[in-house]
Write a protein that holds these residues in place. Structure first.
Motif, PDB file in Angstrom:
ATOM      1  N   UNK A 227      47.476 -21.418  50.687  1.00  0.00           N
ATOM      2  CA  UNK A 227      48.639 -21.201  49.527  1.00  0.00           C
ATOM      3  C   UNK A 227      48.348 -19.773  48.879  1.00  0.00           C
ATOM      4  N   UNK A 228      49.271 -18.985  49.108  1.00  0.00           N
ATOM      5  CA  UNK A 228      48.868 -17.563  48.640  1.00  0.00           C
ATOM      6  C   UNK A 228      49.026 -17.540  47.241  1.00  0.00           C
ATOM      7  N   UNK A 229      49.907 -18.436  46.498  1.00  0.00           N
ATOM      8  CA  UNK A 229      49.820 -18.462  45.050  1.00  0.00           C
ATOM      9  C   UNK A 229      48.263 -18.817  44.553  1.00  0.00           C
ATOM     10  N   UNK A 230      47.587 -19.393  45.384  1.00  0.00           N
ATOM     11  CA  UNK A 230      46.192 -19.550  44.881  1.00  0.00           C
ATOM     12  C   UNK A 230      45.168 -18.935  45.358  1.00  0.00           C
ATOM     13  N   UNK A 231      45.164 -18.467  46.653  1.00  0.00           N
ATOM     14  CA  UNK A 231      44.274 -17.468  47.075  1.00  0.00           C
ATOM     15  C   UNK A 231      44.900 -16.419  47.923  1.00  0.00           C
ATOM     16  N   UNK A 232      44.431 -15.246  47.747  1.00  0.00           N
ATOM     17  CA  UNK A 232      45.047 -14.109  48.520  1.00  0.00           C
ATOM     18  C   UNK A 232      44.102 -13.224  49.208  1.00  0.00           C
ATOM     19  N   UNK A 233      42.880 -13.523  49.058  1.00  0.00           N
ATOM     20  CA  UNK A 233      41.622 -12.645  49.628  1.00  0.00           C
ATOM     21  C   UNK A 233      40.461 -13.546  49.797  1.00  0.00           C
ATOM     22  N   UNK A 234      39.794 -13.524  50.777  1.00  0.00           N
ATOM     23  CA  UNK A 234      38.659 -14.119  51.203  1.00  0.00           C
ATOM     24  C   UNK A 234      37.538 -13.365  51.951  1.00  0.00           C
ATOM     25  N   UNK A 235      36.248 -13.163  51.394  1.00  0.00           N
ATOM     26  CA  UNK A 235      35.370 -12.556  52.240  1.00  0.00           C
ATOM     27  C   UNK A 235      34.323 -13.401  52.768  1.00  0.00           C
ATOM     28  N   UNK A 236      34.792 -14.620  53.265  1.00  0.00           N
ATOM     29  CA  UNK A 236      33.865 -15.626  53.866  1.00  0.00           C
ATOM     30  C   UNK A 236      33.090 -16.403  52.551  1.00  0.00           C
ATOM     31  N   UNK A 237      33.819 -16.319  51.444  1.00  0.00           N
ATOM     32  CA  UNK A 237      32.914 -17.054  50.295  1.00  0.00           C
ATOM     33  C   UNK A 237      33.573 -18.287  49.909  1.00  0.00           C
ATOM     34  N   UNK A 238      34.865 -18.520  50.469  1.00  0.00           N
ATOM     35  CA  UNK A 238      35.451 -19.765  49.991  1.00  0.00           C
ATOM     36  C   UNK A 238      35.598 -20.868  51.096  1.00  0.00           C
ATOM     37  N   UNK A 239      34.766 -21.772  51.331  1.00  0.00           N
ATOM     38  CA  UNK A 239      34.691 -22.529  52.203  1.00  0.00           C
ATOM     39  C   UNK A 239      35.906 -23.143  53.000  1.00  0.00           C
ATOM     40  N   UNK A 240      36.898 -23.681  51.674  1.00  0.00           N
ATOM     41  CA  UNK A 240      38.087 -24.297  52.296  1.00  0.00           C
ATOM     42  C   UNK A 240      39.162 -23.273  52.942  1.00  0.00           C
TER      43      UNK A 240
END
Lengths: 258, 362
Positions: A227-240
């Protein structure tokens, strides 16, 4: 080493009147072809926009992932190495024409015979991930600095970058960057196997057609999506986030093309 | 004219110190022994190894010749400018002005790129990537009317008639006669010299080698730059300025302008013809960045503070703007730390390297 010896023994036995399934001492070429999709549509960077879950739209600039230890499996069970590592990179697929051609990797000197499957590791294999760009000559898929995290001593296995329109107003101002690489205790590498009947004949080129569906990677269902409203970036730090991407890339996104 | 005579005299002096050799009748050079000595570069272990250039292997005489040509205004129409006029060693081989000035103070269009570790640039050269090799690049400034403003025919004539250059070309490439000197040998010699532009001894390198330590501020800046802290904000810099060269060597729209609108300089798309390349430029190395102001292809920023301020805002949205350009949320002390880290990329030994300096100066 014993396995290797075994391999070369089966290989030699082909000459001495083995079964039809054995590989022979003649060589052809195999072309591995990846076509990108977003659901039923061809995957085209920048030029195309796609409907996304929950009223959002999405556009991509980059989708790439590494595949390691690519083997063909012969009907006899023997494994033949096609390639050690490739970067499957859709960045320059910017038209439907390019999308229909797909990305091809060619391997020559492949023993002629009947094959039943392909197996490959999605990501960078443990052995290869011990290395760094300086271990390779320019042009090698693992020499590109932009795909390496020196702080973590890991390659970035997968990158997805693009833009989202969060409310359907036509402005793709939300920036998306998902970069997945190995961190301690987060094993992200997995070998997959896909069945496909492929004959390789002397001096001929045979195509092994694969599809990669990016929709399966980030939004496999209407209840399970990034859900891009919740998350738009990850560097392998959010397991979900990274497990969704990694699991789906490995298990659901890559198929033999019909 | 006076400058030209000056350089001529200096270069004659320089050659006078070289082993005795002279040009024979009608430019014949065959009596001069040709014994090329391969030059081994001391390549830093962290770098992806330099490609081998089989059609232009490095030799001592080739690199020496390239060094002279790089510094010699004989390559310009009025003998006032040389490569080194816009690529100054003291400033990491960049220029100090917003855009560079050629002969007769003609104003160029772009900011001069700092030249470092050029032998490792396996992608294209120039901000817009319009040439593929150093050999090709070296052919351009001579005939660029805003740079050296002459013709190759003219430069070739001057070099062939020069009292000593034919001997140096013989030593470098084994040519048989002065009239064999041409632009391609010139370009090869300059490219050889440029492949020796290795810079890998900044404080940052020394830290990686365990020979120095960063101050607390520099270390915080490093963590921000490489997105390595869970507590500090991420600078997102290393998506593009990464590895020992501090660049991917690829082209990005880093958000300076809205590239969906009219642009003064469309960058890569001028060359590729691809609208999605509008406003993309070659990612510069950040080595010696504290010394290479002004910044960006058009030299629009005169300080690192302005650069960081721009990145902190997250750029200007446009279709092909890299999604890695996003508002960073750096506060004043984060910005100062990031700049402190950028200062650790300065390699003073590179600025002082004798073998890269002007050979015509005593």
């Amino acid at each position: 080493m014993i396995a290797l010896l075994g391999l070369s023994l089966t290989f030699f036995s082909a000459d001495c009147g083995g079964s039809e399934d054995d590989l022979v001492d003649e060589f052809g070429e195999v072309e591995l072809n990846f076509q990108g999709f977003f659901g039923a549509d061809p995957l085209v960077m920048l030029a195309n926009e796609y409907d996304y879950e929950a009223g959002m739209d999405v556009r991509f600039q980059l989708f790439q992932f590494y595949v390691s230890e690519i083997n063909l499996i012969a009907k006899s069970g023997e494994k033949v190495r096609l390639g050690e590592i490739e970067l499957v990179n859709f960045e320059n697929i910017q038209s439907e024409d390019a999308a229909s051609k797909g990305l091809s990797f060619s391997y020559s000197n492949i023993p002629a015979g009947e094959y039943r499957a392909i197996e490959m590791g999605i990501g960078v294999s443990g052995d290869l991930n011990e290395k760094a760009p300086a271990d390779y000559p320019v042009g090698h898929p693992l020499a590109f600095q932009g795909n390496y995290w020196s702080g973590l001593s890991s390659y970035i296995f997968t990158k997805i970058e693009g833009n989202a329109d969060l409310n359907g107003d036509g402005d793709f101002t939300e920036k998306l960057t998902f970069h997945i690489g190995e961190k301690e205790d987060v094993p992200l590498y997995q070998t997959i196997s896909l069945d496909y009947e492929l004959s390789v004949s002397k001096d001929q080129s045979s195509v092994l057609p694969l599809s990669v569906d990016l929709k399966q990677v980030i939004s496999p269902s209407s209840t399970n999506f990034l859900d891009f409203r919740e998350v738009s970036q990850d560097h392998t730090n959010q397991a979900s986030v990274y497990t969704l991407i990694v699991d789906n890339l490995q298990k659901n996104a890559i198929r033999v093309r019909q | 004219m006076r400058i030209f005579v000056g350089i001529l005299i200096v270069s004659i002096f320089w050659f006078a110190c070289q082993p005795q050799a002279s040009v024979g009748p009608n430019g014949d050079l065959s009596a001069i022994p040709y014994k090329p000595i391969p030059l081994e570069l001391n390549e830093p272990g962290r770098f992806v190894k330099m490609q081998v250039f089989e059609d232009n292997p490095l030799t001592e005489a080739g690199v020496d010749l390239g060094r002279m040509l790089f510094y010699d205004p004989i390559l310009s129409r009025d003998s006032t400018r040389s490569c080194s006029s816009c690529h100054l060693q003291a400033f990491g081989f960049s220029d100090t002005t917003q855009v560079s000035f050629g002969i007769e103070n003609r104003m160029g269009k772009r900011n001069a790129i700092a030249l470092t570790n050029l032998g490792y640039h396996y992608t294209q050269f120039f901000w817009d990537g319009r040439v593929a090799s150093l050999e090709e690049q070296a052919l351009i400034p001579v005939e660029d009317s805003l740079e050296l403003g002459t013709t190759w025919e003219e430069v070739e004539r001057k070099l062939r008639e020069h009292p000593t250059y034919p001997i140096a070309f013989r030593a470098a490439f084994g040519i048989e006669n002065a009239k064999d000197i041409d632009r391609y040998w010139v370009a090869k010699a300059i490219a050889q010299f440029e492949r020796t532009f290795i810079s890998a001894n900044s404080k940052f390198d020394q830290v990686l080698d365990g020979k120095a330590t960063l101050t607390a501020a520099e270390e915080r800046g490093r963590l921000i730059f490489f997105d390595e802290s869970e507590i500090l904000p991420t600078g997102e810099c290393a998506h593009c300025h990464v590895g020992p060269l501090l660049t991917t060597l690829t082209f990005f729209n880093n958000g300076l302008d809205n590239t969906d609108q009219a642009l003064r300089d469309v960058g890569l798309s001028l060359i590729s013809g691809n609208e999605f390349d509008r406003g993309k430029f070659k990612t510069p190395s950040l080595r010696n960045i504290a010394l290479t102001a002004p910044y960006m292809h058009d030299g629009r920023f005169s300080t690192l503070d302005e650069v960081i301020e721009q990145y902190n805002k997250g750029g200007h949205y446009s279709k092909n703007e890299s999604p890695n350009i996003r508002p960073l949320g750096l506060n004043e002390s984060d910005k100062a730390d990031l700049i402190a880290f950028l200062h650790t990329l300065t390699d003073t030994s590179y600025l002082e390297r004798q073998d890269l300096s002007n050979p015509f100066l005593p």
